[in-house]
Design an enzyme around this catalytic site. Sequence first.
Site, PDB file in Angstrom:
ATOM      1  N   THR A 224       1.038  -0.844   0.186  1.00 28.26           N
ATOM      2  CA  THR A 224      -0.193   0.198   0.209  1.00 28.26           C
ATOM      3  C   THR A 224       0.812   0.887   0.099  1.00 28.26           C
ATOM      4  O   THR A 224       0.513   2.081   0.212  1.00 28.26           O
ATOM      5  CB  THR A 224      -1.355  -0.215   1.394  1.00 28.26           C
ATOM      6  OG1 THR A 224      -0.040  -0.411   2.375  1.00 28.26           O
ATOM      7  CG2 THR A 224      -1.760  -1.560   1.192  1.00 28.26           C
TER       8      THR A 224
ATOM      9  N   SER B 110       4.506   4.757  12.714  1.00 25.92           N
ATOM     10  CA  SER B 110       3.625   4.559  11.811  1.00 25.92           C
ATOM     11  C   SER B 110       4.235   5.114  10.242  1.00 25.92           C
ATOM     12  O   SER B 110       5.935   6.198  10.689  1.00 25.92           O
ATOM     13  CB  SER B 110       2.281   5.918  12.168  1.00 25.92           C
ATOM     14  OG  SER B 110       2.820   6.932  11.193  1.00 25.92           O
ATOM     15  N   LYS B 111       3.998   5.071   9.027  1.00 29.97           N
ATOM     16  CA  LYS B 111       4.644   5.439   8.035  1.00 29.97           C
ATOM     17  C   LYS B 111       5.158   6.941   7.845  1.00 29.97           C
ATOM     18  O   LYS B 111       5.655   7.258   6.446  1.00 29.97           O
ATOM     19  CB  LYS B 111       3.502   5.396   6.509  1.00 29.97           C
ATOM     20  CG  LYS B 111       3.265   3.640   6.756  1.00 29.97           C
ATOM     21  CD  LYS B 111       2.492   3.229   5.772  1.00 29.97           C
ATOM     22  CE  LYS B 111       2.118   1.750   5.787  1.00 29.97           C
ATOM     23  NZ  LYS B 111       1.191   1.255   4.449  1.00 29.97           N
ATOM     24  N   ARG B 112       4.862   7.584   8.563  1.00 32.56           N
ATOM     25  CA  ARG B 112       4.859   9.470   8.782  1.00 32.56           C
ATOM     26  C   ARG B 112       5.650   9.305   9.236  1.00 32.56           C
ATOM     27  O   ARG B 112       6.617  10.923   9.031  1.00 32.56           O
ATOM     28  CB  ARG B 112       3.402  10.204   8.930  1.00 32.56           C
ATOM     29  CG  ARG B 112       2.700  10.233   7.912  1.00 32.56           C
ATOM     30  CD  ARG B 112       0.786  10.145   8.384  1.00 32.56           C
ATOM     31  NE  ARG B 112       0.316   9.707   9.500  1.00 32.56           N
ATOM     32  CZ  ARG B 112      -0.051   8.539   8.550  1.00 32.56           C
ATOM     33  NH1 ARG B 112      -0.290   7.811   7.203  1.00 32.56           N
ATOM     34  NH2 ARG B 112      -0.624   7.920   9.659  1.00 32.56           N
TER      35      ARG B 112
ATOM     36  N   SER C 249      11.306   6.739   8.551  1.00 29.43           N
ATOM     37  CA  SER C 249      10.502   5.295   8.118  1.00 29.43           C
ATOM     38  C   SER C 249      10.993   5.287   7.042  1.00 29.43           C
ATOM     39  O   SER C 249      10.172   3.720   6.685  1.00 29.43           O
ATOM     40  CB  SER C 249       9.147   5.568   8.865  1.00 29.43           C
ATOM     41  OG  SER C 249       8.005   5.338   7.950  1.00 29.43           O
TER      42      SER C 249
END
Length: 438
Positions: free
Chosen positions: A11, A208-210, A214
């Site tokens: 994703t 997290s992705k942010r 990361s």
Amino acid sequence: MTRVRFAPSPTGDLHVGGARTALFNWLYARKTSGTFILRVEDTDGARNTAQASEGIVKGLRWLGLDWDEGPDAGGDCGPYYQSQRKDIYDAYLAKLEAAGRVYTEEGGAVRFKFSRTAITVHDLVCGDVTFAPTEEPDMTIRRPDGSYIFHFVNVVDDIEMKMTHVFRGEDHLSNTWKHIDLFHAFGATAPLYAHIPLILNPDGSKMSKRDAGSAIEHSYMNEGFLPDAVFNYLCTLGWTPRAEKEVLSRDELVPLFDPAEIHSGNAKFDLHKCQWFNAQYLRALSPEALFAAARPFIEAKGYTITDEAAATAAVFSVKEKVSLLNEIPAWVHYFFREDYPFEADVTEKLKSKPENTALLRAAAASFATLSEWTEASVQSGVDEAAKANSVKPGALMPLLRAALSGQSRGPGVTTIAHLVGKDSTLRRIERTLSELSA
Ligand code: GLU
């Protein structure tokens, strides 16, 4: 024979958590001379773009995590994209139907009848984790539109691809009883699970992705990390290799890897530590390897490299000053151009003493007489000019550094002069003198 896999749901780009999961699977495969498989869990058609799986492949390749079966590699258990395995899932659904373990609801969804027994996960990291008989409603495994849900395809593929071990994030542990229930319904043995600790930000929140640091491509590839350094650092997120030192090569890490040593507590992410690893790896590179790694970062700034040998030496001369490749251009830019800017405080310093002009003139005159141009001869030229003006050579050095580079810090002055050459050294001093008289 060990068979392990990395099974990303594509994703977005490859992130630190996924990379570390892939890494632990890869380490185990390599340690046991087993097989490492890349399986793309792209059943969510809307979110799983082709681009997203390309990003993951790119990140894995950069880290050197090569797979023995999967996209581009082939293998006997393909296809390795779940979006291409519908026939296999239909056949497995038929098995559950034959065993009386599914029923179709009015709306068309197909549900799996849980066994409703206690289920124990014998986890290599978390130990035995027993789940009491569930009171959850039976699990939907196929949606009315015919698409299958994650738990079902994940288990079918682990059976079909003959997985022996599954290293994955701890966030999957709470659902593992569902997976084991499905394995049993198929009459199959579940693989050995190892749920690896989550990665937390320095402040303790879940990464997290942010979060900073990361994304593998944006935070590491583009910022000038070396793959070996990131590989080494990622190993330490949830595992402490048993060794006397921290900097360990792949060849050293593979035999050391032991799932029993994976930490059960969460791992703390530390970008500074990763940079520290990178600095160690940068300093250990040969001049040629360092230059090859730094070159794209220098060229991306628009500097043209004409003399590779001099550029190699220039880059090597600043290796102790940087921890990331993208810091190198700011340390070496003046080697590649003569119209470099003067840092504000450098100009100020040069102008602060009227005698500086005379000293620079004397150095230039002394350099002009040199017949050979080595670091030693440059030094003798400096000594002579200093003597003639009754100052210490040390008083001339900052002036020359400023004149030759426009900077107040950098490699040794004789190194700079030697590398840019005699003609350029004289031009640079000339240019500085005209700046001062302007
Ligand atoms: N596609 C799942 C994920 O990305 C994989 C889970 C597993 O490894 O079993 O989290």
